[in-house]
Design an enzyme around this catalytic site. Sequence first.
Site, PDB file in Angstrom:
ATOM      1  N   THR A  96      -5.774   6.850  -5.247  1.00  0.00           N
ATOM      2  CA  THR A  96      -5.934   7.031  -3.802  1.00  0.00           C
ATOM      3  C   THR A  96      -5.088   8.201  -3.305  1.00  0.00           C
ATOM      4  OG1 THR A  96      -6.467   4.715  -3.477  1.00  0.00           O
ATOM      5  CG2 THR A  96      -5.660   5.888  -1.552  1.00  0.00           C
TER       6      THR A  96
ATOM      7  N   GLU B  41       0.836  -1.213   0.000  1.00  0.00           N
ATOM      8  CA  GLU B  41       0.000   0.000   0.000  1.00  0.00           C
ATOM      9  C   GLU B  41       0.864   1.253   0.000  1.00  0.00           C
ATOM     10  OE1 GLU B  41      -2.672  -0.493  -1.018  1.00  0.00           O
ATOM     11  OE2 GLU B  41      -4.228  -1.054   0.390  1.00  0.00           O
TER      12      GLU B  41
HETATM   13  N1  HSE Z   1      -8.748   4.377   3.666  1.00  0.00           N
HETATM   14  C1  HSE Z   1      -8.162   4.572   2.368  1.00  0.00           C
HETATM   15  C2  HSE Z   1      -8.655   5.896   1.806  1.00  0.00           C
HETATM   16  C3  HSE Z   1      -8.562   3.443   1.485  1.00  0.00           C
HETATM   17  O1  HSE Z   1      -9.858   6.126   1.864  1.00  0.00           O
HETATM   18  O2  HSE Z   1      -7.846   6.685   1.328  1.00  0.00           O
HETATM   19  C4  HSE Z   1      -8.065   3.538   0.087  1.00  0.00           C
HETATM   20  O3  HSE Z   1      -8.638   2.475  -0.663  1.00  0.00           O
END
Ligand code: HSE
Length: 292
Positions: free
Chosen positions: A179, A127
């Site tokens: 993201t 990630e």
């Molecule tokens: N919690 C993260 C966000 C997840 O919302 O940025 C990304 O898939």
Amino acid sequence: KKVTIHAPATVANLVCGFDVLGMCIDAPFDVMEVELINTPEVIIKNTDSYHLPTAPHLNAAGAPLLELMLSFNKPIGFKITSNKNIKPGSGLGSSAASAAGAVVAANYLLGNPFSKNDLVRFAMAGEKVATGIKHADNVAPCIYGGVTVIRSIFPLDVINIDAPPLYVTVVHPQIEIKTADARQILRKEVLLKDAIKQWGNIAGLVAGFMKKDVNLIANSLEDVIIEPIRSILIPRFDDIKQACKNAGALGGGIAGSGPSIFMLSETKAIADTVAQVMQHTYTEIGLPHFTY
Ligand code: HSE
């Protein structure tokens, strides 16, 4: 020695629980073949058309395997052949599926020396490579299954929540939201009154899952901090959300960082109607989309 693994999509945040809640869904899923090799290296082959990096330290599956290899006291390596069905930038945990799939497969090939918690820690390195931040709300449900709470990242504390069986409908409008970009636009500070609402909802949602109380779940699916900002990037978001609730969905919102939208329903019949409502809205404006 090799193994083929299905790594499922995940929905992070579950509306109110930014970076702390997530759940695993049946489809879509990636298919990965992982082979144990004797040379201390990670070889990556992509058989899909996404042109993801194949240098292991830059790859969402490669970086976690490098971490795992550092923790294993014998020289080993892996060859991965990855066929992604979860589109990168869909909000459905595409990078998490690569990361989680790789470490779960590697652990299996090694005779399961690592715990699920270890695997989540390794997978978080993927990630970091993919999104710039080590969040665990996609990799944890992908590895544990079901609904998970990330109580803390450092030290890692993952809690598996026993949720009632619910139907999840997802629409993925064919636009890409990275993201990293979707995090960049967020405000760094929140008002205390919003924070109070948000943690009330998180507590309510977790309690609703554990008590199998669908009304409590429905009432708690509200996000006053992230959704108002991110939903601007998603065409017809408010219309779809309202129409799905009118069709009987318990509620829902942005899947992870978007652009996918998910809805929870109590029955398959409602979930099917919800899918039609989603499809209708995007067909109306000529936006290509997939539903799951
Ligand atoms: N919690 C993260 C966000 C997840 O919302 O940025 C990304 O898939």
